[in-house]
Design a protein around this motif. Structure first.
Motif, PDB file in Angstrom:
ATOM      1  N   GLU A   1       1.088  -0.684   0.003  1.00  0.00           N
ATOM      2  CA  GLU A   1      -0.259   0.398   0.040  1.00  0.00           C
ATOM      3  C   GLU A   1       0.917   0.933   0.318  1.00  0.00           C
ATOM      4  OE1 GLU A   1      -2.665   0.367   3.132  1.00  0.00           O
ATOM      5  OE2 GLU A   1      -3.571  -2.048   2.715  1.00  0.00           O
TER       6      GLU A   1
ATOM      7  N   LYS B   1       0.235   5.367   0.754  1.00  0.00           N
ATOM      8  CA  LYS B   1      -0.590   6.639   0.724  1.00  0.00           C
ATOM      9  C   LYS B   1      -0.017   7.678   0.751  1.00  0.00           C
ATOM     10  CE  LYS B   1      -2.926   3.267   2.568  1.00  0.00           C
ATOM     11  NZ  LYS B   1      -3.550   2.634   3.215  1.00  0.00           N
TER      12      LYS B   1
ATOM     13  N   TYR C   1      -1.132   6.636  11.303  1.00  0.00           N
ATOM     14  CA  TYR C   1      -1.087   5.556  11.111  1.00  0.00           C
ATOM     15  C   TYR C   1      -0.858   4.931  11.873  1.00  0.00           C
ATOM     16  CZ  TYR C   1      -3.232   4.033   6.462  1.00  0.00           C
ATOM     17  OH  TYR C   1      -4.220   4.163   5.525  1.00  0.00           O
TER      18      TYR C   1
ATOM     19  N   SER D   1       3.331  10.956   2.573  1.00  0.00           N
ATOM     20  CA  SER D   1       3.908   9.992   2.395  1.00  0.00           C
ATOM     21  C   SER D   1       3.828   8.433   2.683  1.00  0.00           C
ATOM     22  CB  SER D   1       3.593   9.436   0.386  1.00  0.00           C
ATOM     23  OG  SER D   1       4.804   9.163   0.331  1.00  0.00           O
TER      24      SER D   1
ATOM     25  N   MET E   1      -7.123  11.008   1.642  1.00  0.00           N
ATOM     26  CA  MET E   1      -5.813  10.462   1.332  1.00  0.00           C
ATOM     27  C   MET E   1      -5.767   9.858  -0.246  1.00  0.00           C
ATOM     28  SD  MET E   1      -4.463   8.124   4.200  1.00  0.00           S
ATOM     29  CE  MET E   1      -5.385   8.083   5.084  1.00  0.00           C
TER      30      MET E   1
ATOM     31  N   ILE F   1      -4.328   6.630  -2.391  1.00  0.00           N
ATOM     32  CA  ILE F   1      -3.999   5.167  -1.922  1.00  0.00           C
ATOM     33  C   ILE F   1      -3.959   5.056  -3.188  1.00  0.00           C
ATOM     34  CG2 ILE F   1      -4.488   2.735  -0.776  1.00  0.00           C
ATOM     35  CD1 ILE F   1      -6.608   4.408   1.162  1.00  0.00           C
TER      36      ILE F   1
END
Length: 193
Positions: free
Chosen positions: A136, A138, A147, A161, A182, A184
């Motif tokens: 992933e 972001k 996060y 990021s 965001m 993604i």
């Protein structure tokens, strides 16, 4: 989403299951897989193997030809794909309050799948920790987010990021007073599935 069969499959499984009032657990039991796997497939967190897909379609009591009858391939688009904002597709990944996802583009390249989405995260958004069968990336468009991972928390704000293996449990928390947005990018590797 004519250009991506993988995500159409996930949506169709979920749609048929709900139309037939079948619970995730009932479908899992009938298909011989775990409830978690069905949930991950429906929420685009993993790509099922062909064997698992056939078992799920059979468990839904749907003929394979009927299941795939409205799937079309769009080969006339060429190498340039344009998506206008009004074409972004709203979808739900998992039961989460304050998470609004919009799919920008999903495409399969060789054996890998790329899924690009926008997530608007409300200030009071909540969900449990999740895992995704994808890498992933972001990018914080606006707002502030933490996060949360099992062993650390990473603070992000507009312009920051993060890239990580989605198989690590994680969840974002909006730490601001306005929605955080965001961009993604999920990288699903279809090898060995």
């Amino acid at each position: 989403m004519e250009d991506n069969t993988v995500f159409k499959i996930s949506a169709k499984i979920k749609e048929i299951r709900k139309d037939k009032s079948i619970t995730i657990q009932e479908l899992a039991d009938k298909a011989g897989v775990s409830k978690g796997l069905i949930s991950q497939i429906e929420n685009n967190r993993t790509v099922p193997s062909l064997f698992v897909l056939i078992n799920i379609v059979n468990a839904l009591d749907v003929d394979l030809n009927e299941f795939f009858q409205d799937f079309k391939t769009n080969n006339d688009g060429g190498p340039i794909i344009v998506r206008k904002k009004q074409e972004y597709e709203n979808f739900e990944k998992e039961h989460a309050i304050g998470f609004q996802y919009q799919r920008i583009l999903a495409s399969t390249i060789d054996s890998s799948t790329l899924d690009i989405v926008l997530l608007e995260l409300a200030p009071d958004a909540t969900r449990p920790m999740v895992e995704t069968e994808a890498f992933e990336y972001k990018y914080m468009v606006s707002g502030k987010v933490e996060y949360i991972f099992p062993d650390r928390t990473v603070a992000l704000e507009a312009g920051d990021s993060i890239f990580f293996d989605g198989r690590i449990s994680h969840t974002p928390k909006n730490t601001g007073t306005v929605p955080a947005i965001m961009l993604i990018v999920y990288f699903f590797d279809g090898k060995g599935k």
